[in-house]
Design a protein around this motif. Structure first.
Motif, mmCIF file in Angstrom:
data_model
loop_
_atom_site.group_PDB
_atom_site.id
_atom_site.type_symbol
_atom_site.label_atom_id
_atom_site.label_comp_id
_atom_site.label_asym_id
_atom_site.label_seq_id
_atom_site.Cartn_x
_atom_site.Cartn_y
_atom_site.Cartn_z
ATOM 1 N N THR A 9 1.056 -1.025 -0.138
ATOM 2 C CA THR A 9 0.054 -0.057 0.312
ATOM 3 C C THR A 9 0.786 0.954 0.202
ATOM 4 N N VAL A 32 -7.009 -4.644 6.366
ATOM 5 C CA VAL A 32 -7.086 -5.289 4.882
ATOM 6 C C VAL A 32 -7.822 -4.476 4.071
ATOM 7 N N SER A 33 -9.104 -3.665 4.681
ATOM 8 C CA SER A 33 -10.062 -2.283 4.255
ATOM 9 C C SER A 33 -9.810 -1.438 3.998
ATOM 10 N N ASN A 34 -8.304 -0.698 4.025
ATOM 11 C CA ASN A 34 -8.041 -0.023 3.325
ATOM 12 C C ASN A 34 -7.673 -0.373 2.334
ATOM 13 N N LYS A 36 -7.632 -3.518 0.328
ATOM 14 C CA LYS A 36 -8.612 -3.266 -1.101
ATOM 15 C C LYS A 36 -9.464 -2.093 -1.561
ATOM 16 N N SER A 37 -9.029 -0.825 -0.801
ATOM 17 C CA SER A 37 -9.753 0.185 -1.501
ATOM 18 C C SER A 37 -8.432 1.023 -1.956
ATOM 19 N N GLY A 40 -8.144 -2.629 -4.851
ATOM 20 C CA GLY A 40 -8.786 -3.821 -4.998
ATOM 21 C C GLY A 40 -8.617 -5.166 -4.470
ATOM 22 N N SER A 41 -10.563 -5.295 -4.964
ATOM 23 C CA SER A 41 -10.344 -6.507 -3.428
ATOM 24 C C SER A 41 -10.457 -8.021 -4.153
ATOM 25 N N HIS A 42 -10.379 -7.887 -5.557
ATOM 26 C CA HIS A 42 -9.643 -9.307 -5.746
ATOM 27 C C HIS A 42 -8.216 -10.262 -6.201
ATOM 28 N N HIS A 43 -7.467 -9.172 -5.148
ATOM 29 C CA HIS A 43 -6.709 -10.236 -4.147
ATOM 30 C C HIS A 43 -6.703 -10.307 -3.128
ATOM 31 N N GLN A 44 -6.061 -11.110 -2.731
ATOM 32 C CA GLN A 44 -5.787 -12.342 -1.116
ATOM 33 C C GLN A 44 -4.524 -11.872 -0.486
ATOM 34 N N TYR A 45 -5.879 -11.360 0.471
ATOM 35 C CA TYR A 45 -5.144 -10.618 1.614
ATOM 36 C C TYR A 45 -4.566 -11.385 2.570
#
Length: 296
Positions: A9, A32-34, A36-37, A40-45
């Protein structure tokens, strides 16, 4: 490939994630929310490595995590944070790689040209010695921990990164405000070295190291033509079409920033000797073209 990335990030990390979009990325981040923002949410976290017994399902690791070194004045507390934020995550990754029966084939870990300490005006490369000071101590331990992951199954590449030039972040974001107002200029006599790299070249270098399995060891992530601080100020003023006549006294920086000011008042002329020998080609080799691209 399945690639685990730390520091994704950050300024460099965000660009790296974009460049590696064809791969399956696992992003390690406490928020994680940051993540994804931003990414993108398509990655694994993953939020932590504490619950991971090994990294058997990971093909490669790229480690960029660390508290920004110029984020705050260097109090003892801040120095500890700078060190721990690099050493702890690198140690955790190294331990997991060593525990793995099918470990990642590649571990790329960031370092910085601060490893060399202040060097005067003599050009240096990956084989050069160092001046022992805080910036060196950070990097030496950081690198030593990462290199412990080296084995016949895992190759380790260390990138000693210079001043990264790019839009909307990094060192340039802190430099631009006074220069845009015509208040920029050299620091002191302006003779100190500034070893830089365009962010596009840094991302390309990381990808190059990832995709060339014969490469390992230390690589300077700096353009082939380092410049003096005065030359850098002149090039930045030219890109902005602003004068660069105002000199900043080193004492003023020392009063404002404390020990951290030495990053600006001293420097190095770092050459990427091993990087070039490995066959990597820089797109931005001179400071004028790099700054013109970033600014315009």
């Amino acid at each position: 490939m399945r690639i685990l990335i730390t520091g994704a990030t950050g300024f460099v990390g965000k660009q790296l994630v974009k460049s590696l979009g064809e791969h399956q990325l696992i992003i390690l981040t406490r928020n994680v929310s940051n993540g994804k923002s931003l990414l993108g949410s398509h990655h694994q976290y993953w939020q932590t490595l504490a619950d991971k017994p090994d990294l058997n399902d990971i093909d490669a690791v790229i480690n960029l995590a660390g508290e920004p070194i110029v984020n705050k004045r260097w109090s003892n507390k801040q120095k500890k944070l700078i060190c721990d934020s690099r050493w702890d995550i690198t140690s955790a990754l190294t331990q997991l790689i060593r525990k793995s029966t099918n470990p990642p084939h590649t571990f790329i870990s960031a370092s910085a040209i601060g490893y060399y300490g202040r060097q005067g005006n003599t050009p240096i490369d990956e084989t050069s010695g160092f001046n022992a000071e805080f910036s060196h101590d950070i990097c030496q331990e950081w690198e030593n921990i990462a290199l412990q992951a080296q084995s016949q199954h895992t190759r380790v590449c260390i990138t000693r990164i210079g001043i990264v030039l790019g839009k909307n972040g990094g060192a340039l974001a802190k430099m631009l405000p006074p220069f845009k107002l015509g208040l920029g200029g050299p620091i002191g006599n302006g003779e100190q070295g500034m070893s830089w790299i365009h962010i596009d070249d840094l991302i390309r270098l990381l990808c190059y190291l990832l995709s060339n399995p014969n490469l390992q060891g230390i690589y300077n992530a700096t353009a082939p033509q380092p410049v003096s601080n005065a030359e850098f100020a002149k090039a930045l003023g030219s890109a902005l079409n602003r004068p660069t006549k105002i000199t900043t006294p080193p004492l003023a920086l020392r009063l404002a920033m404390g020990e951290m000011s030495e990053l600006l008042t001293t420097g190095q002329f770092v050459l990427p000797k091993r990087t070039l020998a490995a066959g990597f080609g820089f797109q931005y080799r001179d400071i004028n073209s790099a700054l013109q691209q970033v600014i315009n």
